[in-house]
Design a protein around this motif. Sequence first.
Motif, PDB file in Angstrom:
ATOM      1  N   GLY A  35       1.070  -0.868  -0.177  1.00 19.63           N
ATOM      2  CA  GLY A  35      -0.086   0.053  -0.309  1.00 19.63           C
ATOM      3  C   GLY A  35       0.146   1.401   0.379  1.00 19.63           C
ATOM      4  O   GLY A  35       0.093   2.138  -0.763  1.00 19.63           O
ATOM      5  N   TYR A  62      -5.532  -2.565  -3.681  1.00 16.21           N
ATOM      6  CA  TYR A  62      -4.853  -0.819  -3.256  1.00 16.21           C
ATOM      7  C   TYR A  62      -4.498  -0.589  -3.966  1.00 16.21           C
ATOM      8  O   TYR A  62      -4.252   1.379  -3.706  1.00 16.21           O
ATOM      9  CB  TYR A  62      -3.374  -1.516  -2.400  1.00 16.21           C
ATOM     10  N   LEU A 114      -2.001   3.451   6.484  1.00 17.34           N
ATOM     11  CA  LEU A 114      -2.566   2.806   5.231  1.00 17.34           C
ATOM     12  C   LEU A 114      -3.332   4.289   4.091  1.00 17.34           C
ATOM     13  O   LEU A 114      -2.978   4.429   3.370  1.00 17.34           O
ATOM     14  CB  LEU A 114      -3.273   1.652   4.432  1.00 17.34           C
TER      15      LEU A 114
END
Length: 176
Positions: A35, A62, A114
């Motif tokens: 990520g 992602y 993330l």
Amino acid sequence: MATTGTASLTINEMREFASFEPGEQRYIKRSLDIGLGRHDAFKLWARNEGENAAIRRQYVAYQELKTLRDMIPDDGAMHCVEAFIGKLTRVAAFDLSQERITSFSAFRFLYERLIGAEARPWLPSAFCAAAALPQIQPQKRKMLLQSLSEAAATAPGWSNRAPCFYPEFVEEAEAA
């Protein structure tokens, strides 16, 4: 004084990460590599063809992260919620369906890294939505939903302090 406070927060984050199951820790580190574009996850994490395929699917899932980082709704921006929560729930459902994340705290730990600290207020909603989807097995669904504490679900406010600790691959530990 500020250095001491940051060190204390980092240690708390390290303790929290250490409380996760080894499989969760491994998945979080791999997910951060994918990520955040830190390392080539195929070279670092794939032990067999099945893991290669899982990493490939995770790279695809992602792809939404950059968009999510740019579209975190402001407190009063209700018109932005649908698009943000929809995308966030889709990515979260991918991670929860991998059956490596077993609690809200591990989910929150991963996603605040993330996407960013600004996403914290939205994480309980996305977690509940993703965990309640039919793709999640009923027993797993129950376990996930029960892991969300009342305090996390009803928090009156959230810190916007960025995480300090980002766990990474450690060759000796991962080989064991």
